[in-house]
Enzyme design. Structure first.
Site, short mmCIF file in Angstrom:
data_model
loop_
_atom_site.label_atom_id
_atom_site.label_comp_id
_atom_site.label_asym_id
_atom_site.label_seq_id
_atom_site.Cartn_x
_atom_site.Cartn_y
_atom_site.Cartn_z
N SER A 49 0.73 -1.41 0.12
CA SER A 49 0.39 -0.13 -0.23
C SER A 49 0.68 1.56 -0.18
O SER A 49 2.14 0.84 0.21
CB SER A 49 -0.87 0.14 0.84
N ASP A 84 -1.18 -1.33 -3.89
CA ASP A 84 -2.37 -2.01 -3.59
C ASP A 84 -2.56 -0.23 -3.89
O ASP A 84 -2.51 0.26 -2.93
CB ASP A 84 -2.06 -2.22 -2.40
N HIS A 85 -4.10 -0.30 -3.89
CA HIS A 85 -4.40 1.24 -3.89
C HIS A 85 -4.25 2.30 -4.60
O HIS A 85 -3.74 3.07 -3.31
CB HIS A 85 -5.85 0.87 -2.38
N HIS A 177 -12.43 -3.66 3.75
CA HIS A 177 -11.05 -4.02 4.40
C HIS A 177 -11.10 -3.93 6.14
O HIS A 177 -12.05 -3.62 6.58
CB HIS A 177 -10.10 -2.78 3.99
N GLY A 178 -10.72 -5.18 6.17
CA GLY A 178 -10.63 -5.39 8.02
C GLY A 178 -11.11 -6.48 8.83
O GLY A 178 -11.75 -7.33 7.85
N GLY A 208 -10.31 -7.48 0.61
CA GLY A 208 -10.85 -7.68 1.99
C GLY A 208 -11.32 -9.15 2.46
O GLY A 208 -11.80 -10.15 2.38
N ASN A 229 -7.39 -10.74 -2.21
CA ASN A 229 -6.08 -10.38 -1.59
C ASN A 229 -6.49 -10.41 0.23
O ASN A 229 -7.63 -9.84 0.20
CB ASN A 229 -6.53 -8.60 -1.64
N ASN A 231 -4.68 -9.21 3.95
CA ASN A 231 -3.96 -8.15 4.43
C ASN A 231 -3.67 -8.05 5.74
O ASN A 231 -3.02 -8.74 7.18
CB ASN A 231 -4.15 -6.96 3.80
N THR A 232 -5.22 -7.73 7.10
CA THR A 232 -5.49 -7.56 7.86
C THR A 232 -5.40 -9.51 8.63
O THR A 232 -4.09 -9.23 10.03
CB THR A 232 -6.97 -7.44 8.73
P1 13P Z 1 -7.94 -7.36 4.57
O1 13P Z 1 -7.25 -6.34 5.32
O2 13P Z 1 -9.10 -6.88 4.81
O3 13P Z 1 -7.41 -7.84 4.35
O4 13P Z 1 -8.24 -6.52 3.00
C1 13P Z 1 -6.90 -6.83 2.07
C2 13P Z 1 -6.93 -5.82 0.60
O5 13P Z 1 -7.78 -5.75 0.19
C3 13P Z 1 -6.09 -4.82 0.16
O6 13P Z 1 -6.40 -4.96 -0.75
#
Ligand code: 13P
Length: 288
Positions: A49, A84-85, A177-178, A208, A229, A231-232
């Site tokens: 990101s 990312d984004h 996300h999250g 997400g 994707n 991340n969290t």
């Molecule tokens: P999460 O953090 O919900 O897994 O989402 C990650 C994401 O979509 C990164 O672009």
């Protein structure tokens, strides 16, 4: 092996599985994801990101680290280094820094402006051999200060963006996300189905990925999602394992404070999460 995401995603879409994008935050994260992908013979996408890029002192540092680590670890599976984004300016910075893939998130612009900017970035990225992801209909929740309301994408707008020649398309289908709230309505498979019908072979991206139930992940893949994707979930596993280490007083025993020891349980936890996701997404063994 650093490559663009184009081929791995075409194969995933055709083979009805998804390639995981795992966001990286530092050296430990990168190493854990790369080693797991190699061990499982899975293609992988490292997501960065703009906030994480800044944290790691800039995209040039990230690209240099990933390139060197890929070589030093002898990674042979396909690895894409992906923004990312990304903002419009962020995409240009990553293209210059040596990323192999970018996401231009123009979902907050009026559709005409999203189309115009995406079109320009498709031409620039492809001329230099990078793959590019675009977004229609914002993803809900907050990620690194980028806040989306989470509306479902309009399938006609998805087609207009897909027709620009992007390599993958992120479309909002109720994903956020999250962590997902208790009262989350779930993914809109009706929207996803309508988008796939309009965009055909285009690999679709599910953002997400944290906390989406397994059956929904599988259904999304069956309806054309070829990149997911996460991340969290890696952040939560890392924090959990690190907390346990400290709470058990291990940092106070002998040389337990050595960062290589202190960060090791977290790094192992990331590996376990990445493995679990790769198995669920069906990408294991696809890079053999
Ligand atoms: P999460 O953090 O919900 O897994 O989402 C990650 C994401 O979509 C990164 O672009």
């Amino acid at each position: 092996m650093l490559v663009s995401a184009t081929e791995m995603l075409k194969k995933a879409k055709a083979g009805k599985y998804a390639v995981g994008q795992f966001n990286i935050n530092n050296l430990e994260w990168t190493k854990s994801v790369l080693l797991t992908a190699q061990e499982l013979k899975s293609p992988v996408i490292l997501g960065v990101s703009e906030g994480a890029g800044k944290y790691m002192t800039g995209f040039k540092t990230v690209a240099a680290m990933v390139k060197a680590m890929d070589e030093e670890l002898g990674i042979t599976v396909p690895v894409a280094l992906h923004l990312d984004h990304g903002t419009y300016e962020g995409c240009y910075k990553c293209i210059k820094a040596g990323f192999t893939s970018v996401m231009f998130d123009g979902s907050h612009y009026p559709i005409e402006e999203n189309i115009e900017k995406t079109k320009e970035l498709v031409a620039v990225s492809h001329a230099l051999g990078l793959s590019i992801e675009a977004e229609v209909g914002s993803i809900g929740g907050e990620e690194d200060g980028v806040i989306g309301a989470g509306e479902c994408a309009d399938p006609d707008e998805c087609k207009a963006i897909a027709d620009l020649g992007v390599d993958m398309l992120a479309a909002g289908i109720g994903n956020i996300h999250g962590k997902y709230p208790e009262n989350w309505a779930g993914l809109s498979f009706e929207t996803l189905d309508a988008i796939q019908q309009k965009t055909g072979i285009m690999p679709l991206v599910l953002h997400g990925g944290t906390g989406i139930p397994e059956d929904m992940i599988k259904k999304a893949i069956s309806l054309g999602v070829a990149k997911i994707n996460v991340n969290t979930e890696c952040q939560l596993s890392f924090a959990d394992a690190t907390r346990k280490y400290v709470e058990a007083g291990k940092d106070l025993e002998g040389k337990g404070f050595d960062p290589r020891k202190l960060l090791a349980p977290g790094a192992e936890a990331i590996k376990a999460t990445v493995k679990e996701k790769m198995e669920l997404f069906g990408s294991v063994g696809k890079a053999e």
